[in-house]
Scaffold this motif. Structure first.
Motif, PDB file in Angstrom:
ATOM      1  N   PHE A  21      30.306  -6.502 -13.616  1.00  0.00           N
ATOM      2  CA  PHE A  21      30.823  -7.904 -13.709  1.00  0.00           C
ATOM      3  C   PHE A  21      29.414  -8.890 -14.314  1.00  0.00           C
ATOM      4  O   PHE A  21      29.383  -9.404 -15.281  1.00  0.00           O
ATOM      5  CB  PHE A  21      31.328  -8.611 -12.744  1.00  0.00           C
ATOM      6  CG  PHE A  21      31.718  -9.912 -12.950  1.00  0.00           C
ATOM      7  CD1 PHE A  21      32.893 -10.108 -13.585  1.00  0.00           C
ATOM      8  CD2 PHE A  21      31.140 -10.991 -12.300  1.00  0.00           C
ATOM      9  CE1 PHE A  21      33.224 -11.557 -13.883  1.00  0.00           C
ATOM     10  CE2 PHE A  21      31.432 -12.236 -12.373  1.00  0.00           C
ATOM     11  CZ  PHE A  21      32.503 -12.589 -13.248  1.00  0.00           C
ATOM     12  N   ILE A  22      28.313  -8.613 -13.457  1.00  0.00           N
ATOM     13  CA  ILE A  22      27.055  -9.592 -13.753  1.00  0.00           C
ATOM     14  C   ILE A  22      26.630  -8.934 -15.045  1.00  0.00           C
ATOM     15  O   ILE A  22      26.074  -9.884 -15.900  1.00  0.00           O
ATOM     16  CB  ILE A  22      26.277  -9.237 -12.635  1.00  0.00           C
ATOM     17  CG1 ILE A  22      26.597 -10.060 -11.140  1.00  0.00           C
ATOM     18  CG2 ILE A  22      24.637  -9.957 -13.191  1.00  0.00           C
ATOM     19  CD1 ILE A  22      25.698  -9.686 -10.131  1.00  0.00           C
ATOM     20  N   SER A  24      28.194  -7.662 -17.696  1.00  0.00           N
ATOM     21  CA  SER A  24      29.101  -8.108 -18.702  1.00  0.00           C
ATOM     22  C   SER A  24      28.952  -9.596 -19.055  1.00  0.00           C
ATOM     23  O   SER A  24      28.991 -10.245 -20.269  1.00  0.00           O
ATOM     24  CB  SER A  24      30.313  -7.475 -18.398  1.00  0.00           C
ATOM     25  OG  SER A  24      30.890  -8.425 -17.315  1.00  0.00           O
ATOM     26  N   CYS A  25      28.769 -10.492 -18.090  1.00  0.00           N
ATOM     27  CA  CYS A  25      28.570 -11.736 -18.159  1.00  0.00           C
ATOM     28  C   CYS A  25      27.349 -12.184 -18.651  1.00  0.00           C
ATOM     29  O   CYS A  25      27.386 -13.103 -19.644  1.00  0.00           O
ATOM     30  CB  CYS A  25      28.533 -12.664 -16.708  1.00  0.00           C
ATOM     31  SG  CYS A  25      30.189 -12.629 -15.865  1.00  0.00           S
ATOM     32  N   SER A  28      27.806 -11.293 -22.576  1.00  0.00           N
ATOM     33  CA  SER A  28      28.976 -12.238 -23.033  1.00  0.00           C
ATOM     34  C   SER A  28      27.775 -13.688 -23.332  1.00  0.00           C
ATOM     35  O   SER A  28      28.161 -14.363 -24.144  1.00  0.00           O
ATOM     36  CB  SER A  28      30.163 -12.221 -22.357  1.00  0.00           C
ATOM     37  OG  SER A  28      29.919 -12.822 -21.069  1.00  0.00           O
ATOM     38  N   GLY A  29      27.436 -13.975 -22.425  1.00  0.00           N
ATOM     39  CA  GLY A  29      26.621 -15.317 -22.463  1.00  0.00           C
ATOM     40  C   GLY A  29      25.403 -15.373 -23.222  1.00  0.00           C
ATOM     41  O   GLY A  29      24.996 -16.376 -23.947  1.00  0.00           O
TER      42      GLY A  29
END
Length: 136
Positions: A21-22, A24-25, A28-29
């Motif tokens: 999750f980290i 992928s964030c 994406s960011g």
């Protein structure tokens, strides 16, 4: 080396899920969203001007990579911050440096036109001497 080093341990599926999750964030960011914005800005100007074709998301990622890399390369000097400043040289130190420079110039010598004529004469004399020695 830091003495208070903290090690992050990933335990089980919950830790793996949090790690993915980290990651992928972050992707994406820092990659996907700027690429999406650059793609939309490019496509907006392409429809208004009609001078160049529109691009898709993959090309937007490449455009964002070019922009980010160019920013990094061209602004590299401006990001360096130095807190140590050099103290100015005293008058004696400046005189010492200048004298060292003058002594190096005197040792290596700068050829002036009159020196070149002398050198060519000496070379001719050396050639004559060497040719006489070969004949003997």
């Amino acid at each position: 080396m830091k003495k208070k080093l903290r090690v992050v341990q990933i335990k089980g599926f919950r830790g793996l899920f949090l790690t993915f999750f980290i990651i992928s964030c972050l992707i994406s960011g820092f990659i996907a969203f700027p690429a999406f914005v650059s793609m939309n800005v490019w496509n907006y100007f392409s429809t208004k001007m009609g001078a160049f074709p529109s691009i898709n998301f993959g090309q937007g990622v490449l455009l964002w990579a070019i922009i980010a890399f160019s920013f990094f390369v061209f602004n590299k000097r401006k990001l360096i911050v130095s807190f140590n400043s050099q103290q100015e040289l005293s008058d004696d130190e400046v005189k010492e440096v200048i004298s060292k420079i003058k002594s190096q110039v005197a040792n290596h010598g700068i050829l002036l036109p009159k020196d070149v004529n002398l050198l060519t004469k000496k070379k001719e004399e050396l050639k004559e001497i060497s040719s006489e020695q070969k004949e003997n």
